[in-house]
Write a protein that holds these residues in place. Structure first.
Motif, PDB file in Angstrom:
ATOM      1  N   GLN A  11       0.837  -1.198   0.000  1.00 48.69           N
ATOM      2  CA  GLN A  11       0.000   0.000   0.000  1.00 48.69           C
ATOM      3  C   GLN A  11       0.875   1.251   0.000  1.00 48.69           C
ATOM      4  O   GLN A  11       1.920   1.284   0.651  1.00 48.69           O
ATOM      5  N   THR A  13       1.515   4.196   1.578  1.00 48.77           N
ATOM      6  CA  THR A  13       1.193   4.847   2.847  1.00 48.77           C
ATOM      7  C   THR A  13       2.012   6.120   3.064  1.00 48.77           C
ATOM      8  O   THR A  13       2.066   6.634   4.173  1.00 48.77           O
ATOM      9  N   TRP A  18       0.633   3.373   7.858  1.00 51.12           N
ATOM     10  CA  TRP A  18      -0.801   3.382   8.159  1.00 51.12           C
ATOM     11  C   TRP A  18      -1.587   3.150   6.876  1.00 51.12           C
ATOM     12  O   TRP A  18      -1.681   4.031   6.043  1.00 51.12           O
ATOM     13  N   PHE A  19      -2.158   1.955   6.723  1.00 52.67           N
ATOM     14  CA  PHE A  19      -2.918   1.652   5.503  1.00 52.67           C
ATOM     15  C   PHE A  19      -4.423   1.667   5.753  1.00 52.67           C
ATOM     16  O   PHE A  19      -5.215   1.519   4.829  1.00 52.67           O
ATOM     17  N   LEU A  20      -4.841   1.864   6.995  1.00 53.89           N
ATOM     18  CA  LEU A  20      -6.249   1.979   7.364  1.00 53.89           C
ATOM     19  C   LEU A  20      -6.357   3.167   8.319  1.00 53.89           C
ATOM     20  O   LEU A  20      -5.568   3.281   9.245  1.00 53.89           O
ATOM     21  N   THR A  26      -5.703   6.538   2.312  1.00 59.17           N
ATOM     22  CA  THR A  26      -6.532   5.343   2.536  1.00 59.17           C
ATOM     23  C   THR A  26      -7.821   5.402   1.719  1.00 59.17           C
ATOM     24  O   THR A  26      -8.608   4.467   1.749  1.00 59.17           O
ATOM     25  N   LEU A  34     -11.038   1.151   3.640  1.00 60.27           N
ATOM     26  CA  LEU A  34      -9.918   1.356   4.549  1.00 60.27           C
ATOM     27  C   LEU A  34      -9.841   2.782   5.067  1.00 60.27           C
ATOM     28  O   LEU A  34      -8.950   3.128   5.830  1.00 60.27           O
ATOM     29  N   HIS A  35     -10.788   3.621   4.654  1.00 56.90           N
ATOM     30  CA  HIS A  35     -10.792   5.017   5.069  1.00 56.90           C
ATOM     31  C   HIS A  35     -11.855   5.249   6.142  1.00 56.90           C
ATOM     32  O   HIS A  35     -13.005   4.840   5.994  1.00 56.90           O
TER      33      HIS A  35
END
Length: 133
Positions: A11, A13, A18-20, A26, A34-35
Protein backbone atom coordinates in the motif's frame (compact mmCIF):
# COMPACT_ATOMS: atom_id res chain seq x y z
CA UNK A 1 -19.51 -6.68 -3.95
CA UNK A 2 -18.15 -4.33 -1.28
CA UNK A 3 -14.74 -6.06 -1.06
CA UNK A 4 -11.14 -5.03 -1.63
CA UNK A 5 -7.94 -7.04 -1.28
CA UNK A 6 -4.28 -6.21 -1.20
CA UNK A 7 -1.13 -6.42 0.84
CA UNK A 8 -0.26 -3.99 3.63
CA UNK A 9 3.38 -3.91 2.49
CA UNK A 10 2.33 -2.85 -1.02
CA UNK A 11 0.00 0.00 0.00
CA UNK A 12 1.15 3.54 -0.72
CA UNK A 13 1.19 4.85 2.85
CA UNK A 14 3.50 7.78 2.08
CA UNK A 15 6.13 6.17 4.28
CA UNK A 16 3.94 5.97 7.37
CA UNK A 17 2.80 2.32 7.40
CA UNK A 18 -0.80 3.38 8.16
CA UNK A 19 -2.92 1.65 5.50
CA UNK A 20 -6.25 1.98 7.36
CA UNK A 21 -7.47 5.19 8.96
CA UNK A 22 -8.25 8.85 8.31
CA UNK A 23 -5.31 9.74 6.04
CA UNK A 24 -6.14 10.75 2.48
CA UNK A 25 -4.09 7.87 1.02
CA UNK A 26 -6.53 5.34 2.54
CA UNK A 27 -9.20 6.66 0.15
CA UNK A 28 -9.18 3.97 -2.54
CA UNK A 29 -11.13 1.00 -3.66
CA UNK A 30 -14.83 0.36 -3.70
CA UNK A 31 -16.54 2.02 -0.75
CA UNK A 32 -13.24 3.34 0.58
CA UNK A 33 -13.32 0.47 3.07
CA UNK A 34 -9.92 1.36 4.55
CA UNK A 35 -10.79 5.02 5.07
CA UNK A 36 -12.36 6.27 8.29
CA UNK A 37 -12.85 10.06 8.23
CA UNK A 38 -11.26 11.79 11.22
CA UNK A 39 -14.63 13.18 12.36
CA UNK A 40 -16.45 9.83 11.92
CA UNK A 41 -17.64 8.16 15.13
CA UNK A 42 -17.21 4.40 15.46
CA UNK A 43 -18.80 1.80 17.66
CA UNK A 44 -18.60 -1.91 18.16
CA UNK A 45 -14.83 -2.03 17.63
CA UNK A 46 -13.61 -5.64 17.87
CA UNK A 47 -10.22 -7.26 17.21
CA UNK A 48 -9.50 -10.96 16.87
CA UNK A 49 -6.09 -12.65 16.71
CA UNK A 50 -6.28 -16.35 15.91
CA UNK A 51 -3.78 -19.06 15.07
CA UNK A 52 -5.65 -21.40 12.72
CA UNK A 53 -4.21 -24.91 12.40
CA UNK A 54 -4.21 -26.44 8.91
CA UNK A 55 -7.70 -27.72 8.11
CA UNK A 56 -9.48 -25.29 10.47
CA UNK A 57 -12.78 -24.38 8.87
CA UNK A 58 -15.52 -21.90 9.76
CA UNK A 59 -18.29 -23.93 8.18
CA UNK A 60 -21.57 -22.30 7.28
CA UNK A 61 -23.92 -20.31 9.43
CA UNK A 62 -21.74 -17.28 10.16
CA UNK A 63 -23.84 -14.16 10.61
CA UNK A 64 -24.24 -11.64 7.81
CA UNK A 65 -21.43 -9.07 7.94
CA UNK A 66 -22.18 -5.75 9.58
CA UNK A 67 -20.13 -2.56 9.38
CA UNK A 68 -16.62 -3.00 8.03
CA UNK A 69 -14.18 -5.86 8.52
CA UNK A 70 -10.51 -6.35 7.65
CA UNK A 71 -8.76 -9.72 7.96
CA UNK A 72 -4.95 -9.56 7.73
CA UNK A 73 -2.54 -12.48 7.47
CA UNK A 74 0.15 -11.89 10.09
CA UNK A 75 2.01 -15.19 9.74
CA UNK A 76 4.41 -15.79 6.89
CA UNK A 77 4.20 -18.56 4.30
CA UNK A 78 0.60 -19.50 5.05
CA UNK A 79 -2.49 -20.20 3.00
CA UNK A 80 -5.89 -19.00 4.22
CA UNK A 81 -8.99 -18.92 2.03
CA UNK A 82 -11.94 -16.61 2.59
CA UNK A 83 -15.06 -16.92 0.44
CA UNK A 84 -17.61 -14.13 0.09
CA UNK A 85 -21.12 -14.28 -1.26
CA UNK A 86 -24.28 -12.19 -1.35
CA UNK A 87 -26.13 -15.52 -0.85
CA UNK A 88 -26.20 -17.51 2.42
CA UNK A 89 -25.85 -20.81 0.52
CA UNK A 90 -22.68 -19.62 -1.32
CA UNK A 91 -24.04 -20.51 -4.75
CA UNK A 92 -21.50 -20.10 -7.57
CA UNK A 93 -23.00 -16.91 -9.03
CA UNK A 94 -21.59 -14.01 -7.07
CA UNK A 95 -19.06 -16.14 -5.14
CA UNK A 96 -15.65 -14.50 -4.69
CA UNK A 97 -12.65 -16.35 -3.26
CA UNK A 98 -9.66 -14.57 -1.71
CA UNK A 99 -6.42 -16.36 -0.79
CA UNK A 100 -4.22 -14.84 1.88
CA UNK A 101 -0.78 -16.35 1.33
CA UNK A 102 1.83 -13.66 1.89
CA UNK A 103 2.35 -11.91 5.22
CA UNK A 104 0.37 -8.66 5.03
CA UNK A 105 -2.28 -9.94 2.58
CA UNK A 106 -5.71 -8.67 3.55
CA UNK A 107 -9.35 -8.66 2.60
CA UNK A 108 -11.59 -5.74 3.61
CA UNK A 109 -15.35 -5.95 3.24
CA UNK A 110 -18.48 -4.06 4.08
CA UNK A 111 -21.90 -4.93 5.40
CA UNK A 112 -24.28 -7.40 3.81
CA UNK A 113 -21.86 -10.15 2.78
CA UNK A 114 -21.80 -13.76 3.85
CA UNK A 115 -18.32 -15.16 4.39
CA UNK A 116 -16.65 -18.39 5.35
CA UNK A 117 -13.00 -19.33 5.73
CA UNK A 118 -10.68 -22.34 5.63
CA UNK A 119 -7.03 -22.61 6.72
CA UNK A 120 -5.38 -24.55 3.90
CA UNK A 121 -2.11 -24.27 5.86
CA UNK A 122 -1.48 -23.04 9.39
CA UNK A 123 -2.22 -19.31 9.44
CA UNK A 124 -2.34 -16.54 12.02
CA UNK A 125 -4.97 -13.97 11.10
CA UNK A 126 -5.87 -10.69 12.78
CA UNK A 127 -9.40 -9.47 12.11
CA UNK A 128 -10.63 -5.98 12.93
CA UNK A 129 -14.32 -5.10 12.79
CA UNK A 130 -16.17 -1.84 13.45
CA UNK A 131 -19.38 0.05 12.68
CA UNK A 132 -19.58 3.62 11.44
CA UNK A 133 -22.17 5.82 13.12
Amino acid sequence: MDLITGNAYDQDTRGTGWFLGFSDWTRHGLGELLHVPREQSLDGLCMKWWDHPAGDDSGLGKPLSEGRTVSLLVSGESLFRIEFSPHPDFRPEGLRTVLLRRQGDFAAWGAGLHHRWHALERATVMTLRWNLR
